[in-house]
Enzyme design. Structure first.
Site, mmCIF file in Angstrom:
data_model
loop_
_atom_site.group_PDB
_atom_site.id
_atom_site.type_symbol
_atom_site.label_atom_id
_atom_site.label_comp_id
_atom_site.label_asym_id
_atom_site.label_seq_id
_atom_site.Cartn_x
_atom_site.Cartn_y
_atom_site.Cartn_z
ATOM 1 N N ILE A 33 -0.906 -39.697 42.649
ATOM 2 C CA ILE A 33 -0.660 -41.104 42.321
ATOM 3 C C ILE A 33 -0.667 -41.982 43.576
ATOM 4 C CG2 ILE A 33 1.866 -41.196 42.498
ATOM 5 C CD1 ILE A 33 1.869 -42.565 39.747
ATOM 6 N N GLN A 95 7.693 -31.677 52.120
ATOM 7 C CA GLN A 95 7.707 -31.539 50.658
ATOM 8 C C GLN A 95 8.673 -32.559 50.052
ATOM 9 O OE1 GLN A 95 8.926 -27.691 49.104
ATOM 10 N NE2 GLN A 95 8.162 -28.173 47.051
ATOM 11 N N HIS A 101 2.946 -27.462 44.794
ATOM 12 C CA HIS A 101 1.684 -28.165 44.551
ATOM 13 C C HIS A 101 0.779 -28.007 45.755
ATOM 14 C CE1 HIS A 101 4.647 -30.969 46.207
ATOM 15 N NE2 HIS A 101 3.644 -31.515 46.873
HETATM 16 P P1 AMP Z 1 4.603 -33.573 48.923
HETATM 17 O O1 AMP Z 1 4.999 -34.539 49.995
HETATM 18 O O2 AMP Z 1 3.725 -32.455 49.433
HETATM 19 O O3 AMP Z 1 5.790 -33.075 48.129
HETATM 20 O O4 AMP Z 1 3.646 -34.387 47.951
HETATM 21 C C1 AMP Z 1 4.082 -34.946 46.747
HETATM 22 C C2 AMP Z 1 2.911 -35.729 46.208
HETATM 23 O O5 AMP Z 1 3.130 -35.965 44.837
HETATM 24 C C3 AMP Z 1 2.723 -37.101 46.880
HETATM 25 O O6 AMP Z 1 1.429 -37.157 47.464
HETATM 26 C C4 AMP Z 1 2.888 -38.079 45.725
HETATM 27 O O7 AMP Z 1 2.011 -39.177 45.808
HETATM 28 C C5 AMP Z 1 2.593 -37.212 44.515
HETATM 29 N N1 AMP Z 1 3.223 -37.637 43.284
HETATM 30 C C6 AMP Z 1 4.533 -37.895 43.080
HETATM 31 N N2 AMP Z 1 4.740 -38.267 41.797
HETATM 32 C C7 AMP Z 1 3.532 -38.217 41.178
HETATM 33 C C8 AMP Z 1 3.075 -38.493 39.840
HETATM 34 N N3 AMP Z 1 3.939 -38.896 38.885
HETATM 35 N N4 AMP Z 1 1.766 -38.343 39.574
HETATM 36 C C9 AMP Z 1 0.914 -37.941 40.536
HETATM 37 N N5 AMP Z 1 1.277 -37.663 41.806
HETATM 38 C C10 AMP Z 1 2.558 -37.809 42.124
#
Ligand code: AMP
Ligand code: ZN
Length: 140
Positions: A33, A95, A101
């Site tokens: 997102i 994270q 992910h």
């Molecule tokens: P991390 O910092 O590796 O935990 O990455 C988390 C990622 O999740 C970030 O790049 C956010 O933009 C993404 N994210 C969080 N909420 C959503 C959502 N509802 N839909 C899609 N991506 C998301």
């Protein structure tokens, strides 16, 4: 298995929307997102695991072939010919969502995203000590 408080579990369950691009029995992929670049895609296990090392081998083996498959699609659609796969475990590693992910981030020449890689080096015997400790740790 799923955590009702987890945003990615809610996406898996369809409780909140996502730009879903791929799904099979064990994993789901959707657009990030907050993309670092157009086409930035996340791949997640459908089950709730916080960190990589919690995931069963069999699940990882099922998900692994999805990375090159999705990467090829991301490259084709974005026109990029480079990408990073990034997977953060724990807050100090960046994270923010506590459900495993994998980021697939397409890269373009001079895209300005950059990459910090502040390499250092092992002094004296330190490298050998670490390797021996790791070899011992792998046996336990
Ligand atoms: P991390 O910092 O590796 O935990 O990455 C988390 C990622 O999740 C970030 O790049 C956010 O933009 C993404 N994210 C969080 N909420 C959503 C959502 N509802 N839909 C899609 N991506 C998301
Ligand atoms: Zn979850």
């Amino acid at each position: 298995m799923n955590d009702p408080a987890c945003v990615f579990c809610k996406i898996v369950d369809g409780q909140i929307p996502a730009m879903r691009v791929y799904e099979d029995g064990v994993c789901l992929a959707f657009l990030d997102i907050g993309p670092l670049a157009e086409g930035h895609t996340l791949v997640i296990p459908k089950g709730h695991f916080v960190r990589l090392e919690e995931m069963p081998d069999e699940l990882l083996a099922r998900i692994a072939p999805v990375f090159p498959r999705l990467a090829r699609a991301v490259l084709r659609v974005t026109g990029a010919d480079a990408y990073n796969i990034l997977q953060n475990n724990g807050r100090p590693a960046g994270q923010e969502v506590m459900h495993v992910h994998f980021h697939i981030i397409p890269r373009q020449p001079a895209d300005g995203l950059g990459y910090r890689w502040n390499a250092s080096k092992y002094e004296g015997d330190r490298g050998r000590q670490f390797s021996e400790q790791l070899i011992a740790a792998l046996k336990t």
